[in-house]
Each structure stands twice: as C-alpha cells, then as structure tokens.
Design a protein around this motif. Structure first.
Motif, PDB file in Angstrom:
ATOM      1  N   LEU A   1       0.880  -0.809  -0.270  1.00 31.67           N
ATOM      2  CA  LEU A   1      -0.276   0.145   0.381  1.00 31.67           C
ATOM      3  C   LEU A   1       0.550   1.282   0.026  1.00 31.67           C
ATOM      4  CD1 LEU A   1      -2.488  -1.128   2.606  1.00 31.67           C
ATOM      5  CD2 LEU A   1      -2.850  -1.336   0.253  1.00 31.67           C
ATOM      6  N   SER A   2       1.451   1.230   0.929  1.00 36.64           N
ATOM      7  CA  SER A   2       2.623   2.838   1.288  1.00 36.64           C
ATOM      8  C   SER A   2       4.009   3.026   0.024  1.00 36.64           C
ATOM      9  CB  SER A   2       3.695   2.306   1.731  1.00 36.64           C
ATOM     10  OG  SER A   2       3.356   2.542   3.833  1.00 36.64           O
ATOM     11  N   GLN A   3       3.866   1.811  -1.061  1.00 34.04           N
ATOM     12  CA  GLN A   3       4.714   1.960  -2.201  1.00 34.04           C
ATOM     13  C   GLN A   3       3.652   2.516  -3.257  1.00 34.04           C
ATOM     14  OE1 GLN A   3       8.394   2.667  -2.117  1.00 34.04           O
ATOM     15  NE2 GLN A   3       7.926   2.535  -0.481  1.00 34.04           N
ATOM     16  N   ASN A   4       2.007   1.629  -3.389  1.00 32.80           N
ATOM     17  CA  ASN A   4       1.161   2.094  -4.102  1.00 32.80           C
ATOM     18  C   ASN A   4       1.850   0.858  -5.252  1.00 32.80           C
ATOM     19  OD1 ASN A   4      -0.140   4.254  -3.380  1.00 32.80           O
ATOM     20  ND2 ASN A   4       2.336   5.796  -4.191  1.00 32.80           N
ATOM     21  N   LYS A   5       1.334   0.107  -4.700  1.00 33.02           N
ATOM     22  CA  LYS A   5       1.964  -1.492  -5.865  1.00 33.02           C
ATOM     23  C   LYS A   5       0.532  -2.072  -6.270  1.00 33.02           C
ATOM     24  CE  LYS A   5       6.052  -1.450  -6.698  1.00 33.02           C
ATOM     25  NZ  LYS A   5       6.599  -0.922  -7.719  1.00 33.02           N
TER      26      LYS A   5
ATOM     27  N   PHE B   1       5.879   3.128   6.388  1.00 32.00           N
ATOM     28  CA  PHE B   1       4.140   2.821   5.899  1.00 32.00           C
ATOM     29  C   PHE B   1       3.978   4.241   6.257  1.00 32.00           C
ATOM     30  CE2 PHE B   1       4.966  -1.335   8.787  1.00 32.00           C
ATOM     31  CZ  PHE B   1       5.537  -2.056   7.786  1.00 32.00           C
ATOM     32  N   THR B   2       2.862   4.478   5.151  1.00 29.98           N
ATOM     33  CA  THR B   2       2.634   5.951   5.516  1.00 29.98           C
ATOM     34  C   THR B   2       1.128   5.565   6.068  1.00 29.98           C
ATOM     35  OG1 THR B   2       0.435   4.521   3.320  1.00 29.98           O
ATOM     36  CG2 THR B   2       2.904   6.030   2.575  1.00 29.98           C
ATOM     37  N   LYS B   3       0.460   6.549   6.502  1.00 25.30           N
ATOM     38  CA  LYS B   3      -0.228   6.556   7.935  1.00 25.30           C
ATOM     39  C   LYS B   3      -1.915   5.974   6.653  1.00 25.30           C
ATOM     40  CE  LYS B   3       0.927  11.240  10.592  1.00 25.30           C
ATOM     41  NZ  LYS B   3       0.520  12.163  10.288  1.00 25.30           N
ATOM     42  N   GLN B   4      -1.986   6.028   5.713  1.00 25.74           N
ATOM     43  CA  GLN B   4      -2.954   5.874   5.390  1.00 25.74           C
ATOM     44  C   GLN B   4      -2.710   3.813   5.106  1.00 25.74           C
ATOM     45  OE1 GLN B   4      -4.047   7.306   1.732  1.00 25.74           O
ATOM     46  NE2 GLN B   4      -5.970   5.722   0.971  1.00 25.74           N
ATOM     47  N   ALA B   5      -1.519   4.516   4.226  1.00 21.09           N
ATOM     48  CA  ALA B   5      -1.652   2.572   4.482  1.00 21.09           C
ATOM     49  C   ALA B   5      -1.513   1.306   6.140  1.00 21.09           C
ATOM     50  CB  ALA B   5      -0.351   2.020   4.199  1.00 21.09           C
ATOM     51  N   VAL B   6      -1.577   2.362   7.234  1.00 20.41           N
ATOM     52  CA  VAL B   6      -0.602   1.493   9.047  1.00 20.41           C
ATOM     53  C   VAL B   6      -3.106   1.950   8.704  1.00 20.41           C
ATOM     54  CG1 VAL B   6      -0.929   2.886  11.115  1.00 20.41           C
ATOM     55  CG2 VAL B   6       0.884   2.678   9.075  1.00 20.41           C
ATOM     56  N   ASN B   7      -3.654   2.613   8.261  1.00 21.93           N
ATOM     57  CA  ASN B   7      -4.810   2.963   9.221  1.00 21.93           C
ATOM     58  C   ASN B   7      -5.762   2.102   8.621  1.00 21.93           C
ATOM     59  OD1 ASN B   7      -4.687   5.088  10.797  1.00 21.93           O
ATOM     60  ND2 ASN B   7      -5.522   6.822   9.093  1.00 21.93           N
ATOM     61  N   THR B   8      -5.144   1.654   7.011  1.00 25.18           N
ATOM     62  CA  THR B   8      -6.021   0.362   5.708  1.00 25.18           C
ATOM     63  C   THR B   8      -6.011  -0.666   7.186  1.00 25.18           C
ATOM     64  OG1 THR B   8      -5.792   1.679   4.744  1.00 25.18           O
ATOM     65  CG2 THR B   8      -6.750  -0.764   4.551  1.00 25.18           C
ATOM     66  N   VAL B   9      -4.160  -1.502   6.954  1.00 22.79           N
ATOM     67  CA  VAL B   9      -4.018  -2.338   8.071  1.00 22.79           C
ATOM     68  C   VAL B   9      -4.382  -2.860   9.334  1.00 22.79           C
ATOM     69  CG1 VAL B   9      -1.563  -3.801   8.458  1.00 22.79           C
ATOM     70  CG2 VAL B   9      -1.692  -2.945   6.134  1.00 22.79           C
ATOM     71  N   ASN B  10      -4.384  -1.558   9.732  1.00 22.48           N
ATOM     72  CA  ASN B  10      -5.066  -1.921  11.651  1.00 22.48           C
ATOM     73  C   ASN B  10      -6.848  -2.230  10.990  1.00 22.48           C
ATOM     74  OD1 ASN B  10      -3.068  -0.964  13.356  1.00 22.48           O
ATOM     75  ND2 ASN B  10      -3.668   1.156  12.937  1.00 22.48           N
ATOM     76  N   GLU B  11      -7.298  -1.382  10.304  1.00 14.89           N
ATOM     77  CA  GLU B  11      -8.737  -1.918  10.342  1.00 14.89           C
ATOM     78  C   GLU B  11      -9.031  -3.310   9.782  1.00 14.89           C
ATOM     79  OE1 GLU B  11     -12.364  -2.088  10.999  1.00 14.89           O
ATOM     80  OE2 GLU B  11     -11.266  -0.207  11.767  1.00 14.89           O
TER      81      GLU B  11
END
Length: 649
Positions: free
Chosen positions: A398-402, A548-558
């Motif tokens: 997610l952080s690397q936009n893959k 990791f990006t904040k958005q990636a962290v939020n997504t993975v946390n959920e």
C-alpha cells in the motif's frame, strides 16, 4: 736516571695513598660512619625492594638469637607482600647519631596509604650500628603473637528491578547445609540424600575428602529454603549466608540470567555485570592471638554496585511463562506507544537459582540431556514467520502504491500458481471466500492473495523495503539478536518471492524485531526502538521514520481488527468484549518439500491492545514451535486471550 725513577716511585706511592684513602673513606662510610638514622633508612629501602635477607643482616646478634633468618624472611615477606607494599617513604625525626631513632613512615599498599610514627633502638657491634629488632619494627602495635590480616570488603551487588521497583535479582538469605561427621550415625547419609535430592555417592565423596575430620563442617548443598525436619538428620548443620535470589525463578531465567563465582554469566547479570558488581574494598589490620581485631592499619572502602531498573512488568512476565512453560516458545511484550519492553520470555526455562546454590551433577545431567534445550534463549533467535508477516507485506504494498486495499486479486480457489513455469509447485490456502481484497484476505489469512501481493510489489522493491525495516542487520537492543533475513542472495525466483509474501520461502524473523516493526501500526508508520533498561534519558525513540504511510497503517489496522472481531477471522478466539484488539496469526510450515507430511509447524500470534483506563497499551508477539496437530496458530491464540484477560484484571 735515578731522579726519574725516584719521581716515578713517589708518584706511584702517591696514587696508592690516594686509593687507600678513598677506600678507607668508603669503608668508614659504609661501616663505621653509618649512623643509626642512616641504617634505619637503609633497612626501609630493603623493605621496599623486598630484600629480606639484607634486612636480616642489619639486625644485632641478640635479635638474631630470637628469630632465625628463615622465620624472619617468612614473616616479613608474608606481611609486606600480603598487604601489597608498593612504595615506602621514611623520614628520621631524631638526630641521626642517636641510638634511639624516631621516624615517620608513609607506606603505599593495596588498601591505600598506611602512616605511622615509630621508634627503634640501635646497638653498635664491630663498629657498625645494628637494629635491636622485634615485631614492632614492622608496625608499632604489632606483637610477636599478632598477625597482620588482609580482609576483602565485598561490595554489595546491585539489584535488578522491574518497572514497579520489585526485585528481579537481589542479595538475600540462603542456607548452607552440611554434615559434621563426628555427629552422624549410620542412617545420616541415606536420610540426607533423600531429603536433599542428592545421591548417597555424592555425599560420601564429600565426606571422604582428605581435609575432613570429625569436627569439620562439610558443605553439601545450598538452599533457598529448607524443611525444619531436615535438622532431625544426625550430624546435619544449617548455616545462613548471603547470596543472589531470583524471585521470578524460571519465569525470567533467560532474561535475568545467573551468577557463578561472584560474576554474571548470562542474561542481564552478565550484560550489566560491571555496573551491578561495584568495586570491592580492602582492610589491613592487626589481629591478636585471640583472633580479635587489635588495630586497623588501612581501609579502602568498597563501592556497592548500582541497581538496574528495567521496564519489565513482573506479573505479565509470570503470566506468559505459566501459559507456555511446557512449550518451546519465545515472547515479547512491549508498550507500542513508548517501546518499553514489558516481558521477555523463553521457554522451556531453567532454574537460575541452582547456579547460585550449587547445581548437583544429577540436576545438570537432566538439563543437559533435555532435547527441548532449556538453556537456549529463543527470543534471540529467528524463525519462519508464516502469516504474521502479512500485515507488513500489506503495508509495504500500500505504501509503495503497488496495489490498493479494495483491489480484488481474483478467486483462484485453494491452489494457485503464477504460470506453467512453476511446474508442479503451487501456493495453497485453507479457505474459500468472496471478495478477494486486502481485508478479506487478512481475515481468512489467504496465502494466495499475499503471494500475488509479493509479486505485485516486485523483488527489488520488496528487498529495499525489508532492508529499510532492518532485515539483514541485528536490531540494536540490550541482548544481541540474530538478524531477520529473507535469503542471503535476495529473491532469486518468483516462487521464492511469492512464498515470502506469506512468511515462507527463506523468510526468518526475530521476535523482538517483529515487535519493533509492528510498533509502526501504533505510531502512524514510525517504527520505535524497543528498550528494556531504564537509564538516564530513556524515552520513546523513533528507530525508523515513516516505514509505512499513515493511510496504509489505518487500512492494515482495520484489517487486523477484523481478524479478531470477525467470526471468520483466524484470531477471533482471542476476542474480548469491549476491548479493541488488533492482531494477526501465523502458521509457518517447516518441511523438506511441498509434499512432505512429516514436517512440523510454528505458530505465531501478534496482538495489539490500546491503553485502557487502568492499563497501558500492550503489544504481544508470541511464537511457539511444534503446534502441528495442536491447533496451529490457534493454540497460540487461545493462550494469548488468557494472558490478555489476566493483564486486564
């Protein structure tokens, strides 16, 4: 001609007279003219140089009758070498020609400086001044029957404490149990062996030592505590002494370590031995014939060791150990908001106290032959992470936009391969489900989804990102840790790359490193440095920013939240009503080939709990070996729930 011979003869006589005169002066100086004060100074110079025979030569005849050369040399050598004389400065304070010489001595010894004023009589024998010697020449208060003692003043070893100040290692009372042979009867050895857990042969061997007499105390074993009925055994004596005590016992053996012969040999005891030990002191004193201290000559005070305060929560340490004490496992609990390590457990464990008390051969044989390797510190090692790596792979992708979280990677059933180039190799998974996006793949722990994710990330990007997370380097931590790795040559094939996406292939991760990476899910993508010891300046420290990006962290946390909340989630058995748990299970297969059915499994569960009203935030990483046919990672999930519930009480 005669005049020349006469002149030469006179010159030769003149030279001879000069030489003779010089010799006479030198003889006079060295013998007749050496006054009492100079003789005293000469004697003291011999003391400094350890020339004991020459010291004896300066004694008068009467003194030599009272002590032989051998006895004189032995006594003086034992005293001066025993106290570690380094330099001696002596000043005569009386007239040097006075036969009673008063003087001041300053002596540098192992215990520091000894100073004293003294007086010594001299007599003239054969044109030489000689010392009227007795033991007071050594020290003014020293009598012939007195002894000069050197006593080590042992520094008190510092305590090791947990975060609340409770002792993890402390100096305490231990008991030395032994026999007095003259008080034993025919049943003493048999009864003692039974009560002390020693063999009769071990006891008899100690009793048969050459130095043992009927009145000797023969030590057998040291104990932390003992039953009073032990004293009913004829000849048994129990004495009290000070020793190292480990209150948590086996629950913290690999963490705290142990001592032997006054030195830390493992764990924190070894790593912080210098700080804990302090510096021993020394006292030099005169002891009279009754064994009483007569006069202290010099004291170098001991410096007690400093305490070591850790971040450990003793209750949590014990709770984890009790759940896993019969397993081969490693566990790291930390506060993900600060990086403070709250528990560090390796099982099976060993009795650290036995190394202090004295380990019997029988007990050592049991430990040494245990195939579970209880002395091995597993939280320092690396293990195949299985699916516990999936949140990390997801966050990288997610952080690397893959890929995006809502991307559907397609339903490939329970068996998939990239293409025919893989031959007979397939990635397998356990569950069928609808909607093959990130969250569902995390809930069902879909190996195929994360194999595809790794391929989408690509070998170069994945390598760079894992390197950025600290793979390939030992995490800077109190204990030396084996470095996490993904293969010494990188990702050499698509199969290896795909397998790495779900924690197989050549993936190996250290539990403490795993815990450190997971802290990014509690700190907006910043990875914290774990720390175990509270030292000056100890505080939250970011080890790596924005892994990791904040958005990636939020997504993975959920997604990790649903792993526990969703009834289909592989971690649902750990769900605690009203507690916002996040987590990820992992089961790593250890086998020789894809068709190997005899291999074993490693179970992982990483759990993150936010702070509650009465408890600080907690992240727990647990790894257990040999979980095959015991529920896989579910075995770890069930135990984690019990630990969390106890922690919340």
């Amino acid at each position: 001609m005669e005049d020349r011979r006469s002149i030469a003869k006179k010159a030769a006589i003149g030279v001879a007279l000069v030489i003779a005169a010089a010799g006479a002066v030198l003889f006079y100086k060295n013998n007749i003219a050496m006054n009492p004060g100079d003789t005293l100074l000469k004697y003291m110079s011999y003391v400094e140089d350890g020339k004991y025979e020459k010291m004896y030569d300066l004694l008068n005849e009467e003194s030599k009758k009272s002590i032989s050369k051998e006895e004189f040399i032995k006594r003086n050598k034992n005293i001066y070498k025993g106290i570690g004389v380094q330099t001696i400065d002596a000043d005569v304070t009386s007239k040097k020609r006075s036969t009673t010489v008063t003087y001041h001595v300053k002596m540098q010894t192992n215990a520091g400086i000894i100073t004293y004023n003294n007086r010594t009589d001299f007599v003239k024998e054969n044109h030489r001044y000689r010392i009227d010697w007795d033991d007071s020449v050594i020290f003014p208060q020293l009598g012939a029957e007195d002894k000069v003692r050197v006593k080590t003043l042992y520094a008190k070893r510092g305590r090791i404490k947990d975060a609340q100040g409770n002792a993890l290692a402390v100096q305490g009372k231990i008991y030395s149990v032994g026999f007095v042979p003259g008080k034993m009867d025919g049943n003493s050895v048999k009864l003692a062996a039974k009560k002390l857990g020693l063999s009769k042969e071990e006891i008899q061997k100690k009793l048969d030592q050459k130095w043992v007499t009927d009145d000797s105390f023969v030590p057998l074993i040291k104990l932390k505590e003992y039953s009073k009925d032990l004293l009913n055994v004829k000849g048994i004596i129990v004495s009290t002494e000070t020793g190292r005590i480990y209150p948590l016992g086996e629950a913290a053996a690999h963490l705290i370590g142990y001592m032997q012969n006054g030195e830390g040999k493992a764990g924190l005891e070894k790593l912080y031995d210098e700080q804990l030990s302090g510096t021993n002191g020394l006292e030099i004193y005169i002891e009279d014939s009754n064994g009483q201290k007569k006069q202290s000559l010099a004291v170098r005070s001991q410096t007690d060791g400093k305490d070591l305060t850790t971040t450990i929560n003793s209750s949590l340490q014990k709770a984890i150990y009790e759940q896993y004490k019969n397993d081969k496992s490693a566990h790291v609990a930390l506060n993900p908001s600060t990086g403070e390590v709250k528990a560090l457990v390796s099982t099976p464990s060993y009795d650290a106290q036995a190394f202090i008390l004295g380990m019997s051969q029988k007990k050592w044989n049991v430990i040494n032959s245990d195939q579970r390797l209880p002395m091995q510190n597993r939280f320092k090692a690396t293990f195949a992470p299985g699916s516990s790596i999936k949140p990390i792979i997801a966050a990288i992708g997610l952080s690397q936009n893959k890929f995006r979280a809502n991307d559907d990677f397609g339903n490939s059933g329970k068996c998939w391969q990239k293409d025919k180039s893989w031959g007979g190799y397939y990635v397998t998974t356990l569950h069928d489900y609808n909607g093959h996006n990130l969250q569902n793949a995390m809930i069902y722990s879909d190996n195929i989804y994360f194999a595809k994710a790794a391929l989408k990330i690509g070998k170069d990007t994945l390598k760079d990102q894992l390197d950025n997370l600290g793979f390939g380097e030992s995490l800077k931590f109190t204990f030396g840790l084996n470095a996490s790795s993904y293969g010494s040559e990188g990702f050499t094939s698509d199969i290896q790359l795909a397998d790495s996406g779900y924690g197989q292939g050549k993936m190996m991760v250290n539990p403490v490193h795993m815990a450190a990476i997971y802290t990014a899910f509690s700190n907006n993508g910043n990875m914290l440095k774990p720390y175990l010891v509270k030292e000056n300046g100890s505080k939250k420290q970011v080890l790596k920013e924005t892994i990791f990006t904040k958005q990636a962290v939020n997504t993975v946390n959920e997604a990790m939240r649903q792993v526990i909340r969703d009834p289909s989630g592989t971690g649902h058995a750990a769900n605690i009503e009203g507690v916002d748990l996040r987590g990820k299970t992992g089961t790593a297969e250890i086998k020789q080939s894809q068709t190997d059915t005899k291999g074993t499994e490693i179970g992982w569960f990483v759990t993150i709990m936010p702070a509650t009203n009465n408890r600080e935030a907690l992240e727990l990483v647990s790894m257990t070996e040999n979980v095959k046919k015991r529920g896989g990672s579910g075995y770890v999930v069930n135990k984690t729930k019990k630990i969390m519930e106890e922690y919340l009480q």
